[in-house]
Write a protein that holds these residues in place. Structure first.
Motif: not given
Length: 701
Positions: A459-465
């Protein structure tokens, strides 16, 4: 165990620029002799002096700076080389000391360094340490650097302050220059040593990726592990690096234990896949003048943090013993500088001597495992200068992903992107958190690995604008037929993820969640991490790993030792209670406790008396190193060595109360200061003055 057998293991070390002296004869396995430009053959004398006292001897010098005035002033080849110093935008050279700049490592400079390496090998050292390959992010304006740019890129130099791309290219070149320098230096060491019938190992003592990125320094870091002639690292983590303030819950302050834990962890994740040897460093003081009380508190914090990694059991126990034993620093609320107290010296020696027998362990630190934060060497490329007003205060785009978890008692790991192609790097990771706000992928192949991992159930959680100015630098994702605006577009393409899809998006057997928020936003303001923690909980449960455990402490058992830390800034304010009987190794009196209570923000290092199985005498803790231990017919003898003039405290398990205790120094009686028998634990506490030649103890049962 005989001294020769003890020293041969090279498990513990210290670095020292001074000759051997009985007042700082620490008795680790290795003395790393520092510096080589002594007059009158003093280097060879120092090497021989430490070797004659039973130490394995290594050599350490800086690779980006050092006592190299002869090179810079022209004594080496008849030409001055101050023009090879690192220069910042205003034209000023960045100096490390008088007449010693931080250097742009040229081929000529490497020839100079090789003369020192040859001399060290000829002197008989068994390993060489080239420390701190550091190129300041604010540097990059010298003639020497412009020349290297032309050779590397085949185009004219571009000032790094003019654009994000120029900054990025400048950092990549700085990174390359020290990778090249160390590769060639270590290749020379191995080749020359073989020609002399010797085996010499090569190590890089270096700060962590987190610290270098925070301090705006570029260094090869993880890439060094791939050099075939590089044998390992010293993780230079100590109070001075770990006290760098970080943001959490809107507050910027020092969080020494937490930062040290993450720093050591980043060093482990950087090297473990390549199988390189790792030494962990701690320092009982630090480079900046502070108080003894400050040193002691933060030494305990960093010492605890290093022991919470049970796959590492090699240690640099201190740098500069002469500074510690002969230096003078203030106490709290006092203006007079004082030498190290007897009590702190005893405590410190108990701690460092425990490292001589600290075991590797398959045990894991308490808490929910399998959560990783992805990091990359390119974190160092975006730190200076800033562009288009985009800031990352105190490396908060990293700490925003890590600290909210760590503060909840979750032993979050770091995963180095540069190691992704190595087998099993993601084997134990269930949830991976990442962002391209603070780093960029240096290869498209990393995305292929991430895609396979997710489709296999990760499970990949990507944070970023994805709106920082470095998204558009000329790199693989927007060249050679690719035209992605951001690197994450290539990653999401592999996942078949469409922008705007909310929540968990199924990808093969795994899941992807994209949150359009930069990680720094999770810590720069209070209370912003609530949704993040809830998402990680859901992801952890969905991964099949069970319920994510939140708590306010960490505990690890390593052999007979218990290492523990109680966390502050946690909703749970209860103290951590550890049941005895225990010996408190942070207390120079080595008391036996029925229980140990830790308040939030405190750490503990304990000997678990319940682990004692055999009925033979056993030294549980000592402010010195024991040699020549023997036990027969009720007589227990040993020789205890430690720096002369310090106070020994030692607790010994005995099968019966002692009838007589005799101490001698070179055959003459030595004074026994304390002799306390604890019948409940069958342990004996002895205190007496140390001597580097040894105190002979005879205990008749």
């Amino acid at each position: 165990m005989q001294p020769s057998a003890v020293q041969a293991q090279e498990k513990t070390a210290f670095q020292i620029a001074a000759p051997w002296n009985e007042v700082y004869d620490v008795r680790s396995d290795v003395a790393i002799v520092y510096g080589i430009n002594d007059a009158g053959g003093a280097f060879e004398k120092r090497v021989k002096g430490w070797r004659d006292k039973g130490y394995q001897v290594h050599f350490m010098t800086g690779i980006a700076w050092g006592q190299y005035q002869d090179y810079f002033k022209g004594a080496f080849d008849g030409k001055p080389h101050f023009d090879e110093g690192q220069v910042q935008q205003n034209g000023d050279t960045i100096w490390h000391g008088k007449d010693v700049p931080y250097i742009v490592p040229s081929e000529n400079y490497l020839r100079y360094i090789k003369t020192h390496l040859k001399r060290a090998i000829d002197a008989g050292v068994t390993a060489i340490h080239l420390e701190e390959p550091e190129f300041w992010a604010r540097a990059g304006y010298s003639t020497a650097f412009k020349k290297e740019w032309q050779q590397y890129y085949g185009s004219a130099w571009r000032p790094q302050h003019e654009s994000p791309e120029a900054t990025y290219l400048s950092s990549k070149l700085k990174y390359h220059l020290y990778l090249r320098t160390l590769q060639e230096a270590f290749s020379y060491v191995k080749t020359y040593a073989r020609s002399q019938g010797k085996v010499v190992r090569c190590y890089v003592p270096t700060h962590s990726l987190l610290n270098y990125a925070s301090w705006r320094i570029v260094s090869p870091e993880a890439s060094l592990a791939s050099l075939k002639d590089m044998d390992g690292y010293i993780a230079q983590v100590w109070t001075g690096t770990s006290r760098e303030p970080v943001y959490y819950n809107g507050v910027k302050k020092e969080r020494v234990f937490e930062n040290a834990f993450l720093e050591y962890g980043s060093m482990v994740s950087m090297t473990a896949p390549a199988g390189k040897k790792m030494f962990f460093l701690t320092d009982p003081i630090e480079d900046w003048p502070r108080t003894w009380d400050d040193y002691k508190k933060n030494y305990q914090a960093t010492f605890t943090a290093q022991l919470l990694y049970p796959t590492v059991a090699n240690y640099e126990v201190m740098p500069w013993p002469n500074r510690i034993y002969q230096g003078r620093f203030k106490l709290e609320n006092d203006s007079v500088r004082q030498p190290i107290s007897k009590a702190y010296a005893t405590q410190m020696q108990v701690m460092v001597n425990a490292l001589n027998t600290m075991p590797l362990s398959s045990n894991k630190i308490s808490g929910s495992h399998g959560i990783g934060v992805l990091v990359s060497n390119s974190m160092m490329f975006q730190r200076f200068p800033t562009h288009a007003g985009y800031e990352d205060p105190q490396l908060s785009n990293f700490y925003g992903m890590a600290l909210p978890l760590l503060k909840k008692g979750i032993p979050v790991e770091t995963v180095h992107m540069e190691n992704l192609e190595q087998a099993h790097v993601l084997k134990d990771i269930r949830v991976l958190i990442m962002s391209y706000a603070n780093m960029k992928p240096l290869s498209q192949q990393y995305h292929q690995v991430l895609n396979r991992w997710v489709r296999s159930g990760g499970i990949l959680l990507y944070y970023g604008r994805d709106n920082d100015p470095f998204q558009s630098v000329s790199e693989w994702w927007n060249s050679n037929g690719l035209s992605y605006k951001t690197p994450s577009e290539d990653l999401f393409r592999l996942f078949h993820f469409s922008e705007g899809q909310p929540g968990f998006v199924k990808t093969g057997n795994g899941w992807v969640v994209v949150t359009r928020m930069d990680p720094k936003e999770l810590v720069l303001e209070p209370g912003r991490d609530t949704a993040f923690l809830a998402l990680v909980k859901k992801a952890y449960a969905r991964s099949g790993a069970g319920t994510l455990e939140e708590k306010n402490h960490f505990i690890l058992k390593r052999g007979p030792y218990i290492i523990a830390a109680a966390l502050d800034e946690n909703d749970d304010k209860k103290p951590l209670l550890l049941k005895g009987p225990l010996v408190d190794l942070f207390d120079p009196e080595l008391p036996v406790l029925t229980q140990k209570e830790l308040q939030p923000g405190q750490q503990a290092f304990l000997y678990d008396l319940k682990t004692i199985k055999n009925k033979n005498p056993l030294i549980l803790a000592a402010a010195g190193r024991a040699y020549e231990e023997r036990y027969r017919q009720g007589l227990y003898t040993f020789l205890l060595k430690s720096p002369t003039g310090t106070m020994n405290a030692m607790r010994i398990y005995l099968p019966a109360s002692p009838k007589t205790i005799t101490l001698t120094r070179d055959g003459t009686p030595a004074r026994l200061i304390k002799n306390d028998w604890d019948a409940a634990s069958n342990t004996l506490l002895l205190q007496f003055e140390n001597d580097s030649r040894g105190i002979q103890a005879r205990i008749q049962l």
